[in-house]
Design a protein around this motif. Structure first.
Motif, PDB file in Angstrom:
ATOM      1  N   SER A 180       0.845  -1.188   0.000  1.00  0.00           N
ATOM      2  CA  SER A 180       0.000   0.000   0.000  1.00  0.00           C
ATOM      3  C   SER A 180       0.883   1.241   0.000  1.00  0.00           C
ATOM      4  N   THR A 181       0.384   2.309  -0.632  1.00  0.00           N
ATOM      5  CA  THR A 181       1.124   3.571  -0.647  1.00  0.00           C
ATOM      6  C   THR A 181       0.647   4.527   0.436  1.00  0.00           C
ATOM      7  N   GLY A 182      -0.351   4.097   1.208  1.00  0.00           N
ATOM      8  CA  GLY A 182      -0.852   4.948   2.278  1.00  0.00           C
ATOM      9  C   GLY A 182      -1.948   4.249   3.055  1.00  0.00           C
ATOM     10  N   LEU A 183      -2.607   5.001   3.935  1.00  0.00           N
ATOM     11  CA  LEU A 183      -3.675   4.407   4.734  1.00  0.00           C
ATOM     12  C   LEU A 183      -4.685   5.468   5.171  1.00  0.00           C
ATOM     13  N   TRP A 237      -3.368   9.225   4.839  1.00  0.00           N
ATOM     14  CA  TRP A 237      -1.927   9.403   4.976  1.00  0.00           C
ATOM     15  C   TRP A 237      -1.184   8.777   3.800  1.00  0.00           C
ATOM     16  N   LYS A 238      -0.032   9.364   3.465  1.00  0.00           N
ATOM     17  CA  LYS A 238       0.853   8.803   2.439  1.00  0.00           C
ATOM     18  C   LYS A 238       2.151   8.344   3.074  1.00  0.00           C
ATOM     19  N   PHE A 239       2.710   7.253   2.537  1.00  0.00           N
ATOM     20  CA  PHE A 239       4.041   6.801   2.937  1.00  0.00           C
ATOM     21  C   PHE A 239       5.065   7.470   2.017  1.00  0.00           C
ATOM     22  N   GLU A 240       6.005   8.187   2.621  1.00  0.00           N
ATOM     23  CA  GLU A 240       6.992   8.898   1.821  1.00  0.00           C
ATOM     24  C   GLU A 240       8.310   8.969   2.574  1.00  0.00           C
ATOM     25  N   SER A 285      -3.693  17.955  -0.682  1.00  0.00           N
ATOM     26  CA  SER A 285      -3.088  16.653  -0.967  1.00  0.00           C
ATOM     27  C   SER A 285      -2.970  15.863   0.337  1.00  0.00           C
ATOM     28  N   SER A 286      -2.821  14.569   0.199  1.00  0.00           N
ATOM     29  CA  SER A 286      -2.745  13.734   1.397  1.00  0.00           C
ATOM     30  C   SER A 286      -1.510  14.087   2.217  1.00  0.00           C
TER      31      SER A 286
END
Length: 639
Positions: free
Chosen positions: A331-334, A348-351, A405-406
């Protein structure tokens, strides 16, 4: 509801046959009885030879001229019929045949396909013209040393009976060597085994040389009475009582999030159902939080069902993680769901370093952190990443959906490893130490202070670790593979004589051999088409000094429960007459009509005074069942 029992452990009998003609049944025992009970007439050798020739010429049914003495690898082959019903029994499939291990390029085919494969291909077991199966843990091979017998699965359940002890032991040794070569792709020499396991894990390589003292010395549920003799907890002899079963709102349950406080949660295709926690289980039609279409977010704007639900902030918030693409774990976020308002409050985004990254799993910082109202961090895992995420904005500004944006989660600590770690799953102890399972079967232990270097790395047994759990005190690890569970003791004694766990220091070269938890071949076959283990868990405690009492995992339509103390007992009956790693087959089964999504014990606080354990919750796609252990003890032993 009691345990499900099969007749797989019964002595094989030559008198139970599927043949209608009694002459086809092995009759050695009958001839012996006749010799003892009747006077034998005096007949010359010439007369016997003439009679022998005449009988052969008439082509009557005649005992095989081959005998175990002149037939290499001679065995009897039996087939189990009747499943777990009262009519279950073993029948003779081949009265006298032989087995061989051959290297081949394919399972289907005849002996011509087995030529010239010494340097490639894989090992298969052939038994007469009935069996041709790849040597693997999928066979669920079980040993009965006292009966010179092995049982296994291959489109049915079979048993081989050997005529002498040496032949039985030779078969086991050859099977284990072929299994090693099929798993690792190299010959099962002593040097290669040391290369795979490492010299510090000699107990894994040669279990008979393993020091099991740590299994016995651990404070693991053995209480001492006023005398000198230990008093073992015998509460594993309890019956299981099914309290109730409820249909889930919306159906299609994807995951179960158990709470330790007032509520638990069922996540399905369209939303989250809130249910109440009771001392006898979970039930009740509570609030149902329905997802909006825009909430079904797996990253990149694609909608998919959440596959992971993580409770946080005193169980008032839930992190929902959906795969980026259906069928893919990453997943790229949650989503962050506020349970009290029933609304998604943040996406949320994973970055990392300005670049979008993916995660395949998330978990709490420690065993009890979901109960902390101020909790703002959690852990993330991907193939080659182990990290901690922080929901607090660096500038102290609360991020909400109002942002164009997220918002981005902050990578607070962690490590991006070089390729090859292939992380699959992880879990945390009470103090925040981390255990990580990998695709190659390795299990790594990280201290709470560093995610860069594992303190201990167990080699595993080659099967991918699909799920991992750890006790609150960090002394025991439970890894789940498709065909077995592996229980590992992390305790060791350092050079100063202090007992520590592998999370805090290097364990040295006296690492105890692990123990395996398996299904009998009959139960493995009866579990259904999707008969792979998943989601092995200890019972749930979040308080120092308390000990987990049971282990549970799902396999097909079965929820399987082991007594923790029984598994740790080196004198347990299961471990007698075994070669290789100790394997425990004593368990209780809760059968369901559907494949099981998840089986979990509720928090220890819901264990009432007359019950040995908190209720077990079993979720299938359409129903949720709560099961309690009876306070009434039976007079006989465990399953």
């Amino acid at each position: 509801m009691g345990a499900s029992h099969s007749r797989e452990g019964l002595e094989l009998s030559d008198y139970e046959s599927d043949y209608d003609d009694d002459d086809d049944v092995e009759t050695e025992e009958h001839y012996q009885d006749a010799t003892e009970n009747h006077q034998t007439p005096q007949v010359s050798n010439k007369t016997l030879d003439d009679l022998d020739s005449k009988l052969k010429a008439l082509k009557l049914k005649y005992a095989s001229s081959e005998s175990p003495k002149n037939l290499k690898n001679a065995v009897k082959l039996y087939l189990h019929v009747g499943g777990n019903t009262p009519k279950a029994k073993w029948i003779i499939s081949l009265k006298l045949t032989h087995y061989e291990f051959v290297k081949t390029l394919k399972i289907e085919g005849d002996s011509d396909d087995d030529d010239d494969c010494e340097d490639e291909g894989f090992w298969v077991l052939k038994v007469g013209n009935k069996i041709r199966v790849r040597v693997s843990t999928d066979m669920q091979l079980k040993m009965f040393g006292d009966q010179r017998r092995v049982d296994f699965v291959d489109n049915g359940v079979w048993a081989l009976k050997f005529f002498v002890d040496d032949e039985y032991r030779n078969f086991i040794t050859k099977f284990q060597d072929c299994l090693f070569e099929n798993v690792y792709g190299i010959e099962a020499t002593e040097a290669n085994k040391v290369k795979i396991y490492g010299k510090d894990f000699i107990g894994w390589l040669k279990p008979e040389e393993s020091d099991d003292a740590m299994w016995e010395d651990a404070d693991s549920g053995v209480w001492t009475s006023s005398g000198k003799s230990p008093v073992r907890d015998n509460r594993d002899s309890q019956d299981l009582l099914e309290e109730f079963e409820e249909a889930a709102t919306g159906g299609g349950i994807q995951s179960l999030a158990l709470g330790a406080l007032d509520n638990s949660f069922l996540v399905n295709d369209s939303g989250v159902q809130v249910v109440k926690n009771f001392s006898h289980g979970i039930h009740g039609k509570g609030v149902y939080v329905k997802f909006n279409e825009k909430d079904k977010w797996g990253g990149g704007g694609e909608g998919s069902t959440p596959k992971k639900a993580l409770l946080m902030r005193g169980e008032t918030n839930m992190m929902l993680m959906s795969p980026f693409k259906e069928g893919k774990p990453r997943s790229t976020g949650l989503h962050q769901l506020d349970i009290e308002t029933g609304k998604i409050v943040t996406e949320w985004k994973f970055e990392k370093d300005g670049t979008d990254i993916t995660m395949k799993d998330i978990t709490n910082d420690n065993k009890g952190s979901q109960l902390d109202p101020s909790e703002s961090t959690f852990l993330g895992l991907d193939d080659n990443r182990l990290c901690q995420w922080d929901m607090r904005d660096k500038k102290g500004i609360v991020q909400t959906l109002a942002n164009s944006s997220s918002p981005v989660l902050n990578w607070t600590q962690g490590h991006q490893f070089s390729r090859g770690t292939n992380f699959q799953c992880f879990a945390t102890t009470g103090d925040g130490s981390i255990v990580v399972g990998s695709l190659d079967g390795k299990i790594r232990l990280y201290s709470k202070t560093s995610m860069r270097q594992a303190k201990t790395a167990f080699p595993g047994l080659g099967s991918p670790i699909t799920h991992v759990d750890v006790t609150y005190d960090g002394k025991w690890i439970l890894g789940t593979t498709d065909t077995y569970l592996i229980l590992i003791c992390t305790l060791f004694t350092d050079k100063d004589g202090k007992t520590k766990t592998g999370f805090t220091g290097r364990m040295g070269n006296k690492i105890p051999a692990p123990r395996l938890l398996k299904l009998t071949p009959v139960d493995a076959h009866m579990a259904g088409a999707n008969n792979k283990f998943h989601g092995g868990h200890f019972s749930w405690v979040t308080e120092s000094g308390k000990q987990e009492r049971h282990l549970v995992a799902a396999v097909g339509k079965f929820s399987v429960i082991w007594n923790f103390q029984q598994v740790k007992d080196s004198a347990h009956n299961c471990y007698q007459n075994q070669q290789g790693l100790k394997s425990c087959y004593c368990y209780k089964i809760v059968p369901k009509d559907e494949s099981i999504i998840e089986s979990r014990f509720m928090h220890d606080k819901y264990a009432v005074s007359d019950s040995p354990e908190a209720p077990l919750v079993v979720a299938t796609p359409m129903k949720v069942t709560s099961i309690s252990m009876s306070g009434k003890k039976r007079g006989h032993g465990t399953s």
